[in-house]
Enzyme design. Sequence first.
Site, PDB file in Angstrom:
ATOM      1  N   GLU A 177      -6.691   9.227  -3.292  1.00  0.00           N
ATOM      2  CA  GLU A 177      -6.795   7.498  -3.554  1.00  0.00           C
ATOM      3  C   GLU A 177      -8.169   6.907  -2.479  1.00  0.00           C
ATOM      4  OE1 GLU A 177      -3.214   5.858  -3.640  1.00  0.00           O
ATOM      5  OE2 GLU A 177      -2.684   7.611  -5.765  1.00  0.00           O
ATOM      6  N   HIS A 380      10.889   8.085 -11.278  1.00  0.00           N
ATOM      7  CA  HIS A 380      11.042   8.999 -10.114  1.00  0.00           C
ATOM      8  C   HIS A 380       9.933   8.984  -9.153  1.00  0.00           C
ATOM      9  CE1 HIS A 380      13.609  12.100 -13.471  1.00  0.00           C
ATOM     10  NE2 HIS A 380      14.267  11.115 -12.691  1.00  0.00           N
ATOM     11  N   GLU A 381      10.664   8.652  -8.367  1.00  0.00           N
ATOM     12  CA  GLU A 381       9.081   8.242  -7.046  1.00  0.00           C
ATOM     13  C   GLU A 381      10.462   9.946  -5.759  1.00  0.00           C
ATOM     14  OE1 GLU A 381       6.351   6.848  -5.553  1.00  0.00           O
ATOM     15  OE2 GLU A 381       7.341   9.174  -4.371  1.00  0.00           O
ATOM     16  N   GLU A 460      -0.227  10.010  -7.627  1.00  0.00           N
ATOM     17  CA  GLU A 460      -0.047  11.072  -6.214  1.00  0.00           C
ATOM     18  C   GLU A 460       0.181  12.640  -7.134  1.00  0.00           C
ATOM     19  OE1 GLU A 460       2.919   8.694  -6.507  1.00  0.00           O
ATOM     20  OE2 GLU A 460       0.641   7.658  -5.443  1.00  0.00           O
ATOM     21  N   GLU A 478      -1.903   9.754 -12.452  1.00  0.00           N
ATOM     22  CA  GLU A 478      -2.944   8.762 -11.795  1.00  0.00           C
ATOM     23  C   GLU A 478      -4.265  10.200 -10.856  1.00  0.00           C
ATOM     24  OE1 GLU A 478      -1.490   7.473  -8.262  1.00  0.00           O
ATOM     25  OE2 GLU A 478      -2.557   5.135  -8.198  1.00  0.00           O
ATOM     26  N   GLU A 484      -3.398  -0.747  -8.626  1.00  0.00           N
ATOM     27  CA  GLU A 484      -2.217  -0.942  -7.525  1.00  0.00           C
ATOM     28  C   GLU A 484      -2.690  -1.458  -6.031  1.00  0.00           C
ATOM     29  OE1 GLU A 484       0.435   2.599  -6.155  1.00  0.00           O
ATOM     30  OE2 GLU A 484      -1.420   3.452  -6.255  1.00  0.00           O
TER      31      GLU A 484
HETATM   32  C1  NOJ Z   1       2.979   4.443  -6.222  1.00  0.00           C
HETATM   33  C2  NOJ Z   1       2.595   4.331  -7.379  1.00  0.00           C
HETATM   34  O1  NOJ Z   1       0.623   4.440  -7.884  1.00  0.00           O
HETATM   35  C3  NOJ Z   1       3.187   3.185  -8.017  1.00  0.00           C
HETATM   36  O2  NOJ Z   1       2.282   2.623  -9.285  1.00  0.00           O
HETATM   37  C4  NOJ Z   1       3.966   3.001  -7.874  1.00  0.00           C
HETATM   38  O3  NOJ Z   1       4.286   1.529  -8.405  1.00  0.00           O
HETATM   39  C5  NOJ Z   1       4.570   3.520  -6.631  1.00  0.00           C
HETATM   40  N1  NOJ Z   1       4.078   4.206  -5.911  1.00  0.00           N
HETATM   41  C6  NOJ Z   1       5.813   3.456  -6.073  1.00  0.00           C
HETATM   42  O4  NOJ Z   1       7.019   4.457  -6.556  1.00  0.00           O
HETATM   43 CA    CA Z   2      -0.490   5.648  -6.146  1.00  0.00          CA
END
Ligand code: NOJ
Ligand code: CA
Length: 680
Positions: A177, A380-381, A460, A478, A484
Amino acid sequence: MKFLPLFHIAITALLTSTPLFAQSINVSSPNGKIILTVEDGKGPSYSVTFNNQQTINRSRLGLAFKKAPAFDNSFIIQNSKKNSNNSTWQLPWGERKNVVDNHNELVVSFTSDRKLANHFKVRFRVFNDGIGFRYEVEKQPGLDKVSITDEATEFVINQYDKATAWWIPARGWNRYEYTYNTTPLTKVDRAHTPFTFKLANGTHLSIHEAALVDYAAMTINQQRDGTLKADLTPWSDGTLVKTETNFKSPWRTIQISKDAVGLLNSDLILNLNEPNKLGDVSWVEPGKYVGIWWGMHINENTWGSGDKHGATTSETLRYMDFAAKYNFKGVLVEGWNIGWDGSWFDNGDVFSFTQSYDDFDVKKVTDYGKSKNVRLVGHHETSGSVTNYRNQMSDAYDLYQQHGVTQIKTGYVADGGMIKRIDDQGIVRHEWHDSQFTIGEYLHSVTEAAKHKISINTHEPIKDTGLRRTYPNWISREGARGQEFNAWGNPPNPPEHTTILPFTRMLAGPMDFTPGIFDLSFNGLGDKSNRPQTTLAKQLALYVVLYSPIQMAADLPRNYEANLPAFQFILDVPTDWHESKAIAGEVGEYVVFARQERNGNDWFLGALTDEKAREVTISLEFLAKGKYYQAQIYRDGENAEWVNNPYEMIIENKEVSAKDSLTLKLATSGGTAIRFMALD
Ligand code: NOJ
Ligand code: CA
């Protein structure tokens, strides 16, 4: 004919015995414009000419191992074999339905007279749009379980001194990024692929890889000027690749075109991937979605619990009503699950993927969604804690499947080199996102999700290498700076960003960029530090330019309801195409795409420019001959410019046919979006 030194013998037929002299073998593209030559002599190497000009000079091939002697200069060509292919195959979803795979193949076996680790093959394929080659290593004495410690592959650029490159750094803290660097090629240090550059004669090339499975990602490292070398991302113990014979490397690819636009019309990466392994994939659904998302990025909401918690049941129902009213297929909800409180960046180990916050009721929202024909899009983060994710994966996918969720956005927010895993002995190890280890984790999530008929949109991610052909449920990802960054990035994406992406990141495959911000001045227009640095019309053009089978309408519902005429384009634009054509553009300046919807006759066009206003005249010859269309044009107003007047937009209709041409007037960081509605 090319002059060959006396000690070279050109060989075109199959050879069965090992010759005494150095050899060179040619294979050309079906149209004859690209000629690839494989040689031994000073060790295995290849070189490439394009339109009769030397383009890639003699470049080394080889591999080195931890416990076996390397595939080095002692290897000579033993024999070779040629094949060719001209077939058409279909994408279940994509930029086009039918993909032509037309190439000539040359498989070269290299051998050395020593006892151990003494043979390997390189399979070359030459297409009209570039080349690909991969190493194929059979089981043999000395090579059973192997650790690769170096890949010798080089890309030695002829006339590198006047070449310009567009690139982002590899092995950096921020994964992929970054804003793009535009520099002389000689200024490139270590870069990610797709690595795109232009020679003084206008030839455009892009180095990348295809079918990256169970191997480390290839980044490129400039050694002496013009010599780019494969630089594989290591494991935490320094090894590059841990594998066993038989194995094949991913394809090393070079897309080659006489101009910038040609790169955009290449299917080389997909052609070098294996066909669909999942069988019936009718459950993989392209489409548009909205979500509880931008509010968090602009600080109106939070992922964690509290007064500003975004992911509440009532807010989700409100989004579902909005989605249903305007025909969106999905509502993404982030921050629904326990673990976001505090600094979520550090919460990888405490995320639960099955327990929701008290104010979010999964059953209630999904039942409501069913009644409205809208799906919840899962989230899912992991914050990079992949062991924690893997331990819960099966339950997490079960839960979503039970509730009718068919798509999950995953996230791996962690600094470069900081993917956290716990090894067999319980020891914590930190890995790169593009290491062999993590590449396996991403694919594992995709294949596990497939068992639940769920598609994955990875954030990511590991860079795309065309695996959507093999695993069509890997629906998007991505892997570059997305929208963002306009909310909080320092700096935000500059006007040129989306004029570079098509020629770099997008050559790899679809991107979940999340276009469509309508409130361009959430901090006031004067605040250039955080806002999309575009006009409104450019936000619309992004839907056509940046391909993804899933596209988000990323802004808040209220901002769309405040501008329904402009919103209409987002409602009309499809995300799945019968055909796509890049029709004009220069890297970092402007780009124009036309795409025909799947299962329909309408065409759509997206054009956008960097910080420079410009006029671009395009022929509409892509439209069906003899048909008339109503062109619904969304363009920058006469006085539009991105800094102080980004909203001025003209929406107008015109009747056109394939015989017409249109002059698009693009404002500074502006754009044009057009729907060509077929009239019968
Ligand atoms: C990074 C992601 O690119 C974004 O879209 C997301 O909202 C945040 N992480 C939180 O998971
Ligand atoms: Ca990101």
